[in-house]
Design an enzyme around this catalytic site. Structure first.
Site, PDB file in Angstrom:
ATOM      1  N   CYS A 183       0.834  -1.202   0.000  1.00 37.51           N
ATOM      2  CA  CYS A 183       0.000   0.000   0.000  1.00 37.51           C
ATOM      3  C   CYS A 183       0.870   1.253   0.000  1.00 37.51           C
ATOM      4  O   CYS A 183       0.591   2.217  -0.728  1.00 37.51           O
ATOM      5  CB  CYS A 183      -0.929  -0.007   1.208  1.00 37.51           C
ATOM      6  SG  CYS A 183      -1.998   1.436   1.315  1.00 37.51           S
ATOM      7  N   GLY A 237       1.644  10.434   8.528  1.00 35.01           N
ATOM      8  CA  GLY A 237       1.813  10.312   9.976  1.00 35.01           C
ATOM      9  C   GLY A 237       2.651   9.125  10.389  1.00 35.01           C
ATOM     10  O   GLY A 237       2.544   8.658  11.523  1.00 35.01           O
ATOM     11  N   CYS A 239      -4.393  -2.405   5.658  1.00 37.51           N
ATOM     12  CA  CYS A 239      -4.336  -0.993   5.282  1.00 37.51           C
ATOM     13  C   CYS A 239      -5.567  -0.593   4.459  1.00 37.51           C
ATOM     14  O   CYS A 239      -5.827  -1.175   3.399  1.00 37.51           O
ATOM     15  CB  CYS A 239      -3.060  -0.758   4.477  1.00 37.51           C
ATOM     16  SG  CYS A 239      -2.783   0.941   3.986  1.00 37.51           S
TER      17      CYS A 239
END
Length: 428
Positions: free
Chosen positions: A100, A124, A201
């Site tokens: 991903c 993040g 994910c």
């Protein structure tokens, strides 16, 4: 200052990352990705991304930054989920989070961010980036482990390229998770108390067999138990490339960087074991139904992975049963009792030549070369000391201490100190 497009996911980490960028004076633009619509097999919520989008909108409003939404679900299905299905069908264990990041967040998403005029793209992730000038006049981009040892996510980015890292910013990489939570609360961000996401994910927590049954049919097969006293475990050296570890493989070895008393001595500088020896040490254990007794049935060998404990549905044992191997062709699962079972442990692994990836290609090993690195074969595994050998047949990783549950399809990542140098998909 720069124009930075940040992937606002609806989680606390990207929220605080956006705030930090804003405090640094950057022009911050939020971009929310919709990557998955199907809820088949998910364990929480009808449409989890709807909640994520709501939280992303609340954070953007609080920080007074624009938020764009882009639907990348077709790319995600084709480049991540289809790969995932194909790997499980082959009896391998993929890591969709690594794919991903390589295929979506730092490729398709990056291109969408550049359309918005981005100078950089931020996420993040708990990792760091360092720029270094090189002798030939270029800039090398290093991927470093995050400062919080309990949250380091560099492993998930182990397939990134120099071009992808050039655009990347990781604002929370120098911080501890507790600091991130504190800032979120102080700034009254809606995500301050929100739990971290889990599972696949952008898909979330799933019942994996149910999720996989979208493409892979359930098929009843047999479970065979291999005893710890299986004769081949006791051999002092493999006789063929399909037999593995020597008697130096311990019956139990803790998954830490310290070698147990029974572990084989680490290679000395200059040691160059033969390719045949490395291939034998790296090969998985091979079983047939004649090697063990049938003790139950399962719903499909492709739903299981090496080292798995849950989901077998066979009780009445002193210790738990673990998956030692799967045979998707014959639809058979081989299991052993206890996590000290010798069939769970291997001293080495191999990566096919085409699957070897270096963050900085100029640092790639040459054929015949060997180097020492610290290696992990799964997220959050403590780094393991190992020697890497580059041969025509691929890259061999020989560990100082045999490793538990090496699974084909997973990624091995190697570190030089705090710098993630490279990675590759485990061949078998």
């Amino acid at each position: 200052m720069a124009r930075v497009v940040i992937g606002l996911s609806g989680g606390v980490d990207s929220s605080v990352a956006a705030y930090l960028l804003q405090q640094q004076g950057h022009e911050v633009v939020g971009l929310f990705m919709v990557n998955w619509h199907d809820t088949t097999g998910t364990l929480e919520g009808d449409c989890p991304w709807h909640d994520d989008r709501l939280f992303a909108e609340l954070v953007a409003r609080r920080l007074d930054i624009p938020l764009h939404v882009v639907d990348l679900s077709e790319h995600y299905r084709r480049r991540v989920v289809e790969y995932m299905f194909a790997e499980y069908e082959r009896g391998r264990t993929p890591n969709p989070d690594v794919l991903c990041n390589r295929e979506i967040k730092f490729d398709v998403f990056l291109k969408e961010a550049l359309k918005l005029g981005a100078d950089y793209v931020a996420t993040g992730h708990y990792c760091r980036k360092r720029e270094e000038p090189t002798a030939d006049g270029r800039t090398a981009y290093r991927l470093l482990a995050g400062s919080d040892p309990g949250k380091d996510q560099s492993y998930f980015l182990c397939q990134l390229s120099q071009e992808q890292l050039r655009y990347a910013l990781f604002p929370v990489g120098e911080m501890l998770k507790t600091e991130v939570r504190r800032i979120a609360q102080e700034q009254q961000l809606a995500t301050a108390r929100r739990k971290d996401s889990q599972g696949i994910c952008f898909v979330g927590k799933v019942d994996l067999p149910l999720f996989l049954q979208q493409r892979l049919a359930a098929r009843t097969g047999n479970v065979h138990e291999i005893k710890a006293a299986w004769p081949r475990y006791a051999r002092t050296a493999p006789e063929t490339a399909t037999e593995t570890a020597s008697a130096a493989t311990p019956a139990a070895a803790p998954e830490t960087a310290s070698a147990p008393a029974q572990a084989a001595a680490p290679p000395q500088p200059g040691d160059q074991p033969s390719t045949e020896r490395l291939a034998a040490l790296a090969a998985p254990w091979r079983y047939t139904v004649r090697d063990g007794k049938k003790i139950g049935t399962h719903s499909g060998a492709h739903f299981y992975t090496v080292g798995q404990r849950k989901g077998l549905g066979i009780g009445g044992r002193r210790e738990s049963l673990f998956v030692l191997a799967t045979d998707v062709q014959e639809n058979v699962i081989y299991v052993g009792e206890g996590d000290a079972h010798p069939g769970l442990w291997r001293p080495a692994l191999r990566i096919d030549p085409a699957e070897v990836h270096w963050i900085d290609p100029s640092e790639a090993m040459r054929e015949g070369e060997s180097r020492r690195y610290a290696v992990r074969i799964r997220y959050r595994q403590p780094l393991q000391q190992a020697t890497l050998y580059r041969r025509r047949e691929g890259l061999f990783i020989l560990f100082d201490t045999p490793q538990r549950g090496i699974a084909a399809g997973q990624f091995a990542a190697w570190y030089d100190g705090e710098v993630l140098a490279g990675s590759g998909t485990i061949a078998e």
